[in-house]
Design a protein around this motif. Structure first.
Motif, short mmCIF file in Angstrom:
data_model
loop_
_atom_site.label_atom_id
_atom_site.label_comp_id
_atom_site.label_asym_id
_atom_site.label_seq_id
_atom_site.Cartn_x
_atom_site.Cartn_y
_atom_site.Cartn_z
N THR A 96 0.82 -1.21 0.00
CA THR A 96 0.00 0.00 0.00
C THR A 96 0.86 1.27 0.00
O THR A 96 1.80 1.38 0.77
N LYS B 102 1.93 4.89 0.91
CA LYS B 102 1.73 5.67 2.14
C LYS B 102 2.43 7.01 1.99
O LYS B 102 3.56 7.05 1.50
N GLN C 165 -0.07 14.14 3.85
CA GLN C 165 -0.66 15.23 3.08
C GLN C 165 -1.33 16.19 4.07
O GLN C 165 -2.25 15.79 4.79
N GLU C 166 -0.81 17.40 4.14
CA GLU C 166 -1.35 18.40 5.07
C GLU C 166 -1.47 17.85 6.49
O GLU C 166 -2.47 18.07 7.18
N THR D 139 -1.80 14.76 7.50
CA THR D 139 -2.55 13.52 7.69
C THR D 139 -1.91 12.38 6.88
O THR D 139 -1.63 12.56 5.70
N TYR D 140 -1.68 11.25 7.54
CA TYR D 140 -1.17 10.09 6.80
C TYR D 140 -2.27 9.57 5.89
O TYR D 140 -3.42 9.44 6.31
N LYS D 141 -1.89 9.27 4.65
CA LYS D 141 -2.85 8.77 3.67
C LYS D 141 -2.33 7.46 3.09
O LYS D 141 -1.11 7.29 2.92
N TYR D 142 -3.25 6.59 2.77
CA TYR D 142 -2.90 5.27 2.25
C TYR D 142 -3.70 5.00 0.98
O TYR D 142 -4.91 5.22 0.95
N PRO E 279 -4.55 1.88 -1.60
CA PRO E 279 -4.35 0.48 -1.97
C PRO E 279 -4.09 0.35 -3.47
O PRO E 279 -4.43 1.25 -4.25
N ASN F 94 -5.47 -1.22 -5.81
CA ASN F 94 -6.61 -1.14 -6.73
C ASN F 94 -7.13 0.29 -6.92
O ASN F 94 -8.03 0.51 -7.72
N LYS F 95 -6.57 1.24 -6.16
CA LYS F 95 -6.96 2.65 -6.36
C LYS F 95 -5.77 3.49 -6.84
O LYS F 95 -5.93 4.67 -7.19
N ARG G 53 -5.79 7.74 -8.51
CA ARG G 53 -5.57 8.92 -7.68
C ARG G 53 -4.31 9.62 -8.10
O ARG G 53 -3.36 9.78 -7.34
N VAL H 242 -5.22 -3.62 -14.46
CA VAL H 242 -5.11 -3.96 -13.04
C VAL H 242 -6.43 -4.57 -12.54
O VAL H 242 -6.44 -5.62 -11.91
N GLN H 243 -7.53 -3.88 -12.85
CA GLN H 243 -8.84 -4.33 -12.35
C GLN H 243 -9.20 -5.71 -12.91
O GLN H 243 -9.81 -6.52 -12.21
N TYR I 194 -1.91 21.98 -0.75
CA TYR I 194 -3.21 21.34 -0.87
C TYR I 194 -4.24 22.12 -0.10
O TYR I 194 -5.41 21.80 -0.10
#
Lengths: 456, 456
Positions: free
Chosen positions: B189, B191, B194-195, B197-200, B202, B204-205, B209, B262-263, B449
C-alpha cells in the motif's frame, strides 16, 4: 464400557459432546473431555455420570499417551496444526481417530501405516469440509451409478444469522471467526472452471461477480467464489465436468457493500497504520481518501466510490459508524483489517438471544440418455441458542456420529480418509436428519451456463 | 596515471564509460572495464588506448582482489545484491567505491570502519536514487539556510519515450525493465503524508488517484504515488513538513487505461495460469471475464469495466491486440503478469531510431517571514540514441563525475553515504548541466493542498 477421548472443548465441541453424553447410556460409553481449561471441560460435561473432565496439555507427552491408551477412539477438536501429535500417538498405540479438519500433507503421509495397522483416521467430517463432501458425493454417486455423466457441479456454503435475529442492514453477523470474514478472499486469486474455460477473479472483483441462489422458505442469497474451487475436482470424480465452482453464501446486497470497504483499502492486513490507537473511526476512514481543505469525509467517500445518497450502501456504511469522530480505535499498531474487525464487531456480534443459521446449496448438472438434467440440493440449519449453534451442530454432529459408527464397526474401511465413500456418508447423512440437518433435493430443468449450447 | 576499475558494462554503464574515456587523456586515467562478458566490455571500450577490457567473475575472489588492489577507485555497476563482496574488499584493501544503488543494511553496517579508514563509499548517485537527492537537497538547503521552513515536498520521476518517438496511444514505451513496469505498485500500500494527515492508497486505487504536472515545453504529465514516499523524510530534514509525497510520472491518460488491466487481474504475478503456452491473447483476456454463451469477449470486457465504445481507453486496449484469437502466448507456466509483459513488449519496445526521455519534477513549499511560497524545479533529459539513452546518461554521468571528484580529492568526507551534502551535490549538479541535465527552478504562488488554510 467403551472409552472415548475428546480433546478440545471449545465452541465447536458443544453439540458433539452433548450427542455423545446422550448416547452414553444406551451405547455403554465413558467419555473423557480433555481441555487446556479444566473449567471449560467441566462446563461441557456438566457432572454427567458417564463423563470425566480433565485438564489436558497437548504438549505433555506422558499425559497424552496415557489418555490415548485409555481410550478406544480419539476425537481431536484441537486447532488443525495440533492434530499431528495426537495422530502419531494413535498410530503407535493403535487407536482410531476423528477430526473435522483438512487433511494436512503430514497427516496424509501416515496413510500407509494407518492402513497396515487396520486403523481409521477420519478427517474433514465437520460442516465445510464434511457435510459438503457427504451430501455432494451422495448425489454424484447416485447420478454416475445410474450411468449419468456429471457436467456441472456448484457448491455453496455460508454461516449467517437466522432470519429471526436478522436485524441489521447488512443481514449479517459474526457467527464464527470475525478475522476470517474480514480477510475473506485475500488468500489469492479465485480460480474455477466454467463451461470448460478456466476463469480467474482477482480480489478487487471478487465481491462484484456474485451469483444468486434461491432457497425455498428463506428467500434469496448471493455467493462469491472461493479460492479453491478445484481442490476436490478429482476427488469427487469431476475431471470431465465443464463447470466446477465453489462459493461462500451471504444475503443479497452484502457483497456490493463489502466491496466498498475492500476498494477503500480497509480490509488490508499488510501494514500497520500510523497512530492507530488514538485514531477516531472518522480519521480511519479519512486516511483512505484524498485530502481536501473543505469537503467532508462523507462527500469524499461518496465521490470516490460513486455512491448515490439514496443508495442503501450508504445507509450500510452509516450503520457501521465509520464517520464517528468521537469513537477511538484504541488498538496499538493495528492494520486496517484489525481496525475494521473491531468496528464491525461492535455492530455484528450476536446478542445473547440471537441464533445463527447455516445454508448449504449444491447444483448437480448431468447428462443422461442424451438429455441434460439438474438436481439442486439445499440444507438450512438454524441454531438452538448460543451454545448449540447451527455451526456447533453441523460441525460437531457428523464428528460425533462418525465416532460412534467407527467404534461400533459400522464404518470399517481403514486409512487416512475423508467422508466421500458410501459406507461413511450414507448412515451419517441419514442420522443427521434426526437432528434437523436435512437436504432437500429437487429435479429442475438443466440451467448450467450454456443451456442452448452456444459456443463462445 | 590513476586507475579506475568499473565492474559491470551493461546498459546503464554506457554514458559512464564514455565520460571516463573522454576524460582519460586530460586526467591521466587508466580505465579497466570488467564484465562477465569480455565481448560486452570490449564493445564499451572500443580499443581506446587508455582502456582495458577484461572478463571478470565477481565470485572469483583472487581476480576480484587483484583488480581492486590495482585500482585507485572502484565503480560497481553490478546488480545491487552483488555490491557487498566488492565493498568488503574495498574496505580491506583501502579503496574508495561508487555505486548507483540503494544503501543496503549490510552496506550501512560498514560505515564505522569505512570512516575509520578515511574511505568514501558513495551510493545512490544515479538518477533515482541520485539526481533526485541532489537536486532536492540543493533547493531544500537553500530554503532552510535562508531561514525558510519547509512545509511541502513533492518529488516525481519517470522514464518515458521522447516526444519525437511517441507514436502509440499509451504515450509510453519500455525504456527500462518491463517487468518492473507491469508490477508497479504491487510492493504494498502506498503511504504518504498530506497536510499533516497520513494517507494510504491500496493497489486497486493507485492508478485512479493521480496528480497532474505541467512541464514547460513538454505539456502535461500525471503521476501516481510511490510506495515509499516517507523513506527520505528524515534524511532530507522534512520531519515537520505537512506534505511529503513521491510519485512516478506518466503521460496523462496512461494510468486510467492501465487501471483497466489492473482491475481485470492481468498484472497479477502470484499464480500460474492453466495452459498458458497454448492460450491465445483473446483467451487470456477472456479468462478474467465471466462466461457467457453468446456475448463476445469485447462486450463482456466493456460491460465489466463500464467502457463506452467511444472512450479512448477502448482504442488503447485494441492497440495492445488483447482480443486477437490467432496470436498465442507461447510461455509455459506463466503468470498473468508475465503474459501481459510479453503482450506489451510487442507494442511498447523502442524501435532502433527511438529515443527515451527522463522527466523529474520537484515541488518545494515553504514559509518565509510568515509568507507561504513555492519553488518548482523540473528537469527533462532526452536520449541521444539507443546506447546513450536518457536513462544511461542520468544514471551513469553522476556516477562518473562523482568518481573523478573523489579521485581528485574534491569530495573528501569519508563514510558510507548518499549525495545529500553540499560538498557532493553542488559540483556534480553544476557539471551535469554541461551534459544537458539541467534543472529549471521557478518561484510560483504557493499552492499546496490547502492554500486558504481551511481545516478539515
Amino acid at each position: 464400557m467403551k472409552n472415548i477421548l475428546v480433546i478440545g472443548a471449545g465452541r465447536s465441541a458443544s453439540s458433539l459432546i452433548r450427542y455423545l453424553l446422550d448416547k452414553s447410556e444406551s451405547e455403554n460409553l465413558n467419555i473423557t473431555i480433555a481441555d487446556l481449561s479444566e473449567e471449560l471441560a467441566k462446563k461441557k460435561t456438566g457432572n454427567h455420570k458417564n463423563a470425566r473432565a480433565i485438564a489436558f496439555d497437548i504438549f505433555n507427552e506422558k499425559q497424552r499417551r496415557e489418555e490415548i491408551t485409555r481410550a478406544n477412539i480419539v476425537v481431536s477438536m484441537l486447532p488443525a496444526h495440533l492434530h499431528l501429535e495426537v495422530a502419531k500417538d494413535c498410530l503407535t498405540i493403535g487407536r482410531n481417530m476423528v477430526t473435522a479438519s483438512y487433511v494436512s500433507p503430514a497427516m496424509q503421509d501416515l496413510d500407509k501405516e494407518v492402513q497396515k495397522k487396520g486403523l481409521i483416521f477420519m478427517n474433514e467430517i465437520g460442516l465445510d469440509p464434511g457435510i459438503d463432501h457427504m451430501s455432494a458425493m451422495k448425489v454424484i454417486n447416485e447420478i454416475t451409478t445410474n450411468s449419468g455423466k456429471m457436467i456441472l457441479f456448484e457448491s455453496f456454503c455460508g454461516g449467517l444469522v437466522a432470519p429471526e435475529s436478522d436485524n441489521n442492514l447488512w443481514n449479517y453477523k459474526f457467527t464464527w471467526n470475525p478475522r476470517n470474514v474480514v480477510l475473506a478472499g485475500q488468500g489469492g486469486t479465485a480460480k474455477f472452471i466454467q463451461e470448460g474455460t478456466y476463469k480467474y477473479i482477482p480480489y478487487n472483483k471478487l465481491f462484484r461477480r456474485t451469483e444468486f441462489l434461491e432457497v425455498e422458505g428463506f428467500g434469496r442469497f448471493e455467493a462469491y467464489a472461493n479460492r479453491d474451487s478445484l481442490k476436490y475436482r478429482s476427488v469427487y470424480g469431476l475431471d470431465d465436468a465443464l463447470t466446477v465452482y465453489r462459493g461462500t453464501i451471504r444475503r443479497v446486497g452484502y457483497s456490493r457493500a463489502w466491496d466498498i470497504l475492500v476498494q477503500l483499502g480497509m480490509t488490508d492486513d499488510s501494514f500497520i497504520m500510523e497512530n492507530s490507537e488514538n485514531m477516531s473511526y472518522r480519521e480511519f476512514t479519512n486516511s483512505f481518501l484524498p485530502y481536501h481543505p473543505t469537503d467532508t469525509v462523507e462527500i469524499k467517500l461518496r465521490h470516490a466510490q460513486k455512491i448515490d445518497q439514496d443508495d442503501i450502501i450508504w445507509d450500510k456504511l452509516l450503520e457501521l459508524d465509520l464517520f464517528n469522530a468521537e469513537k477511538k480505535v484504541g488498538l496499538k499498531d493495528a492494520t486496517p483489517a484489525q481496525i475494521l474487525e473491531k468496528i464491525l464487531s461492535e455492530k455484528w456480534s450476536l446478542k445473547p438471544e440471537d441464533k445463527d443459521m447455516i445454508v448449504m446449496y449444491h447444483k448437480f448438472g448431468y447428462e443422461l440418455d442424451g438429455e441434460k438434467k439438474q438436481i439442486d440440493a439445499t440444507m438450512v440449519c438454524i441454531g438452538d441458542d448460543q451454545t448449540y449453534t447451527a455451526m456447533a451442530k453441523t460441525v460437531g454432529l457428523p464428528v460425533a456420529i462418525a465416532t460412534l459408527k467407527i467404534l461400533n464397526g459400522e464404518i470399517k474401511t481403514p486409512g487416512v480418509q475423508i467422508p466421500i465413500h458410501k459406507e461413511v456418508y450414507e448412515p451419517i447423512l441419514k442420522e443427521l436428519e434426526e437432528y434437523g440437518v436435512i437436504f432437500k433435493e429437487v429435479e429442475i430443468p438443466y440451467l448450467g451456463y450454456n443451456p442452448y449450447n452456444v459456443s463462445s
